[in-house]
Design a protein around this motif. Sequence first.
Motif, mmCIF file in Angstrom:
data_model
loop_
_atom_site.group_PDB
_atom_site.id
_atom_site.type_symbol
_atom_site.label_atom_id
_atom_site.label_comp_id
_atom_site.label_asym_id
_atom_site.label_seq_id
_atom_site.Cartn_x
_atom_site.Cartn_y
_atom_site.Cartn_z
ATOM 1 N N ASN A 158 -10.249 -39.386 30.567
ATOM 2 C CA ASN A 158 -10.443 -40.638 29.815
ATOM 3 C C ASN A 158 -10.546 -41.856 30.711
ATOM 4 O O ASN A 158 -10.584 -42.980 30.246
ATOM 5 N N ALA A 176 -13.288 -45.061 25.297
ATOM 6 C CA ALA A 176 -12.881 -45.336 23.915
ATOM 7 C C ALA A 176 -14.099 -45.658 23.070
ATOM 8 O O ALA A 176 -14.245 -45.171 21.947
ATOM 9 N N HIS A 177 -15.013 -46.480 23.630
ATOM 10 C CA HIS A 177 -16.208 -46.847 22.856
ATOM 11 C C HIS A 177 -17.103 -45.642 22.620
ATOM 12 O O HIS A 177 -17.818 -45.563 21.636
ATOM 13 N N ARG A 234 -6.854 -41.218 22.777
ATOM 14 C CA ARG A 234 -5.752 -40.392 23.279
ATOM 15 C C ARG A 234 -4.409 -40.989 22.873
ATOM 16 O O ARG A 234 -4.296 -42.160 22.514
ATOM 17 N N VAL A 277 -8.566 -43.094 33.261
ATOM 18 C CA VAL A 277 -7.448 -43.779 33.908
ATOM 19 C C VAL A 277 -7.575 -43.588 35.417
ATOM 20 O O VAL A 277 -7.392 -44.520 36.185
ATOM 21 N N THR A 281 -11.569 -46.706 31.026
ATOM 22 C CA THR A 281 -10.937 -46.170 29.818
ATOM 23 C C THR A 281 -11.555 -46.766 28.561
ATOM 24 O O THR A 281 -11.755 -46.068 27.575
ATOM 25 N N TYR A 282 -11.859 -48.093 28.625
ATOM 26 C CA TYR A 282 -12.413 -48.682 27.406
ATOM 27 C C TYR A 282 -13.820 -48.175 27.107
ATOM 28 O O TYR A 282 -14.206 -48.068 25.954
ATOM 29 N N PHE A 290 -11.333 -51.775 18.205
ATOM 30 C CA PHE A 290 -11.907 -51.655 19.532
ATOM 31 C C PHE A 290 -12.351 -50.239 19.869
ATOM 32 O O PHE A 290 -12.804 -49.965 20.958
ATOM 33 N N HIS A 346 -0.225 -41.107 24.377
ATOM 34 C CA HIS A 346 0.479 -41.022 25.649
ATOM 35 C C HIS A 346 1.731 -40.194 25.520
ATOM 36 O O HIS A 346 2.402 -40.200 24.501
#
Lengths: 340, 285, 448, 248
Positions: free
Chosen positions: D49, D75-76, D81, D51, D71-72, D104, D83
């Motif tokens: 993802n 997400a898009h 995920r 990080v 990471t963003y 977001f 944690h």
Amino acid sequence: MSENKVAAPAKKLRFMPQLAGRPYLGLSLTLAVIVIMILWPLVTGKDITRETVFTILLSVTLASSLNILLGYTGYVSFGHVVFFGLGGYVGFYLLAIQGWSLWMAMLAGGLSSALLAYLLGRAILRLRGAYFALATIGINEAMRAFINNFKPFGGPIGMTLNFQVYRDYGGASQALWMVFYTMGALTLLAVTVSFFVRTSKFGLGLLAIREDEDAAEVMGVVAPKAKTWAYVLSAIFPGIIGVLFFFKNGSIEPAPAFRLHFSIETIVMVMLGGQGTVLGPVVGSGLYQGIRGYLLTSAIFKNIQLAVAGGLLLLIVLFVPDGVIGWLRHRFPFLRRVLQ
Amino acid sequence: MDFILASVIDGLLLGFVYGVAAMGLTLIWGVMNVINLSHGPIIALGMFGVYLIFGAFSLNPYVAILIVAVLGLVLGVAIYYVAVQRVINAPHLSTLLATFSVNMIIIGLGTAIFSASPRNVEFSLGSLTLGPITLLGTRVVAAFAAMLVAGALYLFLYRTRYGRYIRAVANNRDAAELMGVPSNRILALSFGLGTMLAAIAGGLIATFFPFTILAGGAYELKSFVIGVLGGLGNPIGALFGGLILGVLEGIIPTFMPTTWVPVVEFLLFVLILLVRPQGLFGAKS
Amino acid sequence: MNRKLLVILMLLMVSLFVACGGDDAAAPAAVDEPAPAEESAAPAEEAAPEEAAPAPETQTIVVGYTASQTGSQNVSSTRQVNGLMLWMNQVNAAGGLELSDGTKIMFDHVSYDDESNTDRVQELYTRMATEDDATFLISPYSSGLTAAAAVIAEQYGKVMVTTGAASDSTYQQGLTTVFQAYTPASRYLTGAVDLLAQLDPTVKKLAFVYENSKFSTDVVNAAKAYAESLGYEVVLHEGYDPETTDFGPFINKLQDAAPDAILGGGHFQDGSTFARQINEKNLEVNFLTLLVAPPEPDFADLGDAALGVIGPSQWEPQAAFTKASADEAGMEFYGIESDQFVIDYEAAYDGEEPSYHSAGGYAAGLLLEKAIVDADSTDPVKVAAALDAMDLLTFFGHIKFDTTAESHGLQIGHSMVYIQWQEDGGNLGKQVVWPAEGATADALYPMP
Amino acid sequence: MILQVEGVGKQFGGLQALLDVTFDLPAGQILGLIGPNGAGKTTLFNCINGVYAPSAGRVIFRGEDVTASKTYDMAHRGLARTHQIVRPLNELTVRENVTVGACFGREGHTLGKASQIADEVLAFVELSDRHDQLAGSLNVGQKKRLEMARALAAQPYLLLLDEVLAGLNPSEISRMVDIVKRIRDERSVTIIMIEHVMHAVMNVSDRIIVLDYGEQIAEGSPEEVANNPKVIEAYLGDPELAEQLLNE
């Protein structure tokens, strides 16, 4: 941390204005308070009241702007005065040397601060916590030292305004009133912007960054971009009112324009009222200036006003870190709808 | 050539003293991640301490500095318990503002008591002329004193039990606590040591420059720059950082106007923060 | 719910009003004046004007000013205020001024500590102009602070006589109500260049090291242009920041540039420190002229470092401006004579020797007094007109103001003298060394 | 294939945390990721993802190479995920937390739409009654469900669940397992889950990958993995204990 929060009373009210019963109540209340302040000098009819309120309005605008970065985004900008100073300088230069009108100069001041914030933001917003705070101090000091050597801006002796300029605004005393009302309008605008940021999707992203930047990014908040825009937004109004302030002062010099202490005072105002709330910086500025004015003029405290102010700040930091509005919101949940 | 040599030596001598001031700042940062914004006023108090003791008892300023050092230690411990302890685990803003409020209190009381008028310790050790270079006695002694202080700090941190405790707490406070280190007291001691160093630096500066109660501010900013140069949290790095800054301050004026010095200093400061936040000599990660 | 909201709204407003109103209510406690010895004896009228004189004819005029009781300018500022207060006490002791309609004018003052800080100056002058109803203003000490105060005087249409504020640039901003008692900065060091030319025609290399302040910059810009026009070579021209305490870099540069003469400085603190460090560093220098600091009697505290240092002065006790000299020149004379001023000043302040800052303070009051007498009124417009028309000799020297729109209020009558610290039987003392006609001793050259 | 991991490796200084991990994940599956502590499971998630940028190999998500994306960005693109150690936005309310996810995430909804989605997702994870509480004031089980809700609100294609069962009591575990299944079945979200609670992961996973010291030592159906001696040896240590666990 979590133990403290368990004790917090259950909140029954919703946060998003468009979903709440009366969406803009908080904003209306805040604006009403400011409008009354603006009208106050008319009631007393005294110049000195106007000067006092001017100082408060200036503080409200600076504090509300800083709050976007400090309160919403969680980044501590210790050198925020750099935007006030730079905007002031650029605008003053255009006004005094290039003969621009006050309005265009203010616009240019705001834009140049915004531009500086944009360029800086990409670089220094990577730093977190105290490192960011230190970097902002460094930038302010570097800028001050640079302007001190920058001949077009007058170097160490700065620039002065020719008094003939005031004629364009109906003479010196007319100009003072005009500056005052302009300040008032800008304050209303700055607080409104702060409100819409706080209640927007953009603002929600900022709050997420404040709480946990990495987690926010994992959820899709484009933190570098959001932070930069928050920085830019928090820089515009200081830049604009820097021009207005130094226009009123008639002169500008590096030391007063980039006075680090001024930034820190603004942080104190935000803290005092309650960081991260819309009303907080307004109340904080009023309280701070009120306390400062009282201490400065009190027979007992005038010599140690700074020490007393420091003691108060310490008490706030140690015991009421959420500020007045934050405390009220925690203590009286029914107020959350009004005290945004 | 003489000109550059003289400038560099002047800068170097001052650099040692800057280094001591910065060691205080960076020690506190290293142990407890607190940027002490009352650093400047404490430097100023060190100056006034020497000024008052010298003025009132005509004691040799260097003896006065010993007394000032002890007072600085006590003051620092007191500041820790009053202002820092409660917010030590809070977000950075809290410790920044807590120490800044101490700054305001000291400056406020100091201005009320001493006013903001300049003072001078009327003390001279004459000067020493070596060929084209004239060295002031007070500055040479100050540089030696600074070296002594740095050496003593090193021995303390690496050769004594409390020094080891301090390093343990700096490394991992929770683990140190589990091993039986009284971490709160160690934090107080560290804060006291940091302010002691600041006060000593102030005392040394007072022997050759005039000062006001506000004079510490400039040295506080220099300490930030030096701390970042040497690596925040690395007291020995701070001494080297001080020397670098001193030499820069000596050399820059030889080829450009002296007023550009702060521009270069602060740009360097921001640049190092961005590019190499662990400092030129590394530091705790 | 609505009632709760209402209560909150009201609470908020009340708290804000308290915040705003607090400032209106109380004025900063006025600073305690350094009490002149004669004050207790003199103005009984001042204490209770209504009783002392029949009410309708006595008018008390408030004069406002700030003093740098603390901060970098405190030495010179304190002298200036001492001079001003001496004037005020003398006028009041003499029963005030009497206008042609029989009105008696008494003076009172309101003053605050400006901490040598520009922001404070603007805040405090605004307060004096509005809240404290000061009719006339006197400037703070130093050009920087005065420029800030001048803005306020102009904005509120108050007549302000400036003293301790020489910078020319302030008077080129289109001011209309501000009048300068001092010789402007542009003429501060030109005389020193003349002196040097006379002492040693072979000298060619000059260095200017000066404070980055409005005043010193104006001084040095003018002096440098003048020196260059006379064929001097300027080998170093550099400013230092006002809070500078370490002159090492500048002294090293001076050593390297090896000028025949050094001119510069700024105000009292930096100037003294500069002179001290030049001496400590054993810099070889033949001719050293510094601004502001040398004419101050406290400069003697530097001991050896003061010896031979030259300084421009607005006024020296030896200056012989008397009614007789005015008659000789066919000019009007007004007020006290120099000798009497020195005697009165020393009597009032425990034997403290007056400096030109003291004389300037007294002169500012005196000019205001004269303008009110000439105008036969306290109306600001009339008083300003009287100042515009003024052309006279006082103990302080010749006074005349520029009345052109470009530099209204600039002093064009007054001129400088130059002093040097010399040793006289083991004691350090000031001697006037220039202009030649007023000199009390020959200049020591090269300086020891 | 919704996700292809090709030879991904990650090195931290001298430590090889992941070495040459390769697998494909078809849409609609639940993939279990198991292995002893420190085996590199969370590191693998972090490499997927964004990080961490992997030191070697490629990550392909929905046909596009997304190696070392932010990471963003991920997400898009539709990856969400949770944690291992929950990361609630403490000073925001539960509802605001979930709204962040919806605003977001993949769809990038407006605030209004996002809060509707938040309400719906909160009902799905059974947290509706807590929506106005500050997230910091929830208990651990509730925080785990909040994490899940936040991830779901993003309406992802692929969901990475990092030990969502850890620290829960048995009744909470069965409730959570039920939720995980429903996510796949009702919302057609593909899932990779890191889990230590064996019976649960065996129960819900279509397929399992086993990591040990950063290396992929086995892959297959729950039964295959459970009976793989290498796995039993490396991961479970004691074969008897393993058997016991499996039979639970």
